[in-house]
Enzyme design. Structure first.
Site, PDB file in Angstrom:
ATOM      1  N   ARG A   6       0.821  -1.214   0.000  1.00 33.68           N
ATOM      2  CA  ARG A   6       0.000   0.000   0.000  1.00 33.68           C
ATOM      3  C   ARG A   6       0.856   1.265   0.000  1.00 33.68           C
ATOM      4  O   ARG A   6       0.457   2.298   0.515  1.00 33.68           O
ATOM      5  CB  ARG A   6      -0.932  -0.003   1.218  1.00 33.68           C
ATOM      6  N   CYS A   7       2.019   1.166  -0.621  1.00 33.23           N
ATOM      7  CA  CYS A   7       2.961   2.280  -0.674  1.00 33.23           C
ATOM      8  C   CYS A   7       2.803   3.014  -2.011  1.00 33.23           C
ATOM      9  O   CYS A   7       2.365   2.427  -3.002  1.00 33.23           O
ATOM     10  CB  CYS A   7       4.386   1.752  -0.524  1.00 33.23           C
ATOM     11  N   GLY A   8       3.172   4.282  -2.024  1.00 26.32           N
ATOM     12  CA  GLY A   8       3.130   5.035  -3.267  1.00 26.32           C
ATOM     13  C   GLY A   8       4.085   4.492  -4.316  1.00 26.32           C
ATOM     14  O   GLY A   8       3.926   4.757  -5.516  1.00 26.32           O
ATOM     15  N   TYR A   9       5.081   3.727  -3.885  1.00 28.04           N
ATOM     16  CA  TYR A   9       6.059   3.142  -4.803  1.00 28.04           C
ATOM     17  C   TYR A   9       5.714   1.697  -5.189  1.00 28.04           C
ATOM     18  O   TYR A   9       6.450   1.071  -5.940  1.00 28.04           O
ATOM     19  CB  TYR A   9       7.452   3.165  -4.172  1.00 28.04           C
ATOM     20  N   THR A  10       4.609   1.175  -4.673  1.00 29.63           N
ATOM     21  CA  THR A  10       4.294  -0.240  -4.858  1.00 29.63           C
ATOM     22  C   THR A  10       4.164  -0.631  -6.321  1.00 29.63           C
ATOM     23  O   THR A  10       4.853  -1.544  -6.799  1.00 29.63           O
ATOM     24  CB  THR A  10       3.000  -0.613  -4.110  1.00 29.63           C
TER      25      THR A  10
END
Length: 202
Positions: free
Chosen positions: A54-58
């Site tokens: 659930r990361c912006g970089y996922t």
């Protein structure tokens, strides 16, 4: 005197043990919670990553990792190793089955996804501690990347914002080195056959 000798012997054994330990010496848990020895990766290059769903970089990073794995894993000399972690922003799913479903359905990943771990702090996984100790790079967010060579030692490390495209050449060079190290040394045989041929000509 005897006590001093015993202490010295004990210290020597400890130092020898530590000297022989590397990332591949560790045992970790797979996504089902079973023990897995990292020795199975000795002789290969691995890119070890602390991942989150659930990361912006996922999305960007998982797609890059999949592509990297698909390109370099051919021939059996490379693998991405993913370690889910919730320590940074609590951005990993709580249940391992959810994590596996997510990464396989969204990104069709085929590289190993291991059990959730801590990568920093008192309860950090020993295998990840080894990566940090050797690289002197401490993760402060998701998707830190540690390049481990065929001998089990960390040779490079990159932060979250560094893309796979930026470091692809470094990873490929390590894989090429591992391939070269696995080939039998035919130089002696070649030299011997050349010498024998020269003798026959005389």
């Amino acid at each position: 005197m005897c006590q001093a000798v015993c202490v010295l012997l004990a210290m020597t054994l400890v130092l020898q043990c530590c000297k022989g330990e590397d990332f591949y010496s560790h045992t970790i848990k797979d996504h089902n919670g079973n023990d897995v020895s990292l020795e199975q990766y000795r002789g290969k290059v691995t890119l070890v990553v602390n991942v989150a769903s659930r990361c912006g970089y996922t999305e960007k990073t998982y797609r890059e990792l999949k592509k990297l794995h698909d390109i370099l894993s051919f021939g059996g000399f490379f693998s991405v190793l993913a370690f889910p972690c919730s320590q940074f922003g609590d951005q990993e799913l709580s249940d391992m089955s959810e994590i596996i479903d997510f990464v396989t359905s969204e990104f069709d990943v085929e590289f190993p996804i291991f059990n959730k771990i801590n990568v920093i702090g008192e309860h950090a996984d020993p295998a990840f501690k080894r990566l940090i100790e050797e690289s002197s790079v401490v993760p402060d967010w998701n998707f830190y990347k540690y390049l481990v060579d065929e001998t089990g030692h960390t040779v490079k490390a990159w932060g979250t914002r560094t893309s796979i495209e930026e470091v692809f050449d470094d990873i490929q060079a390590a894989v090429d080195k591992a391939k070269g190290a696995s080939k039998p040394d035919d130089s002696k045989n070649f030299a011997s056959s050349t010498t024998d041929a020269s003798k026959d000509e005389l």
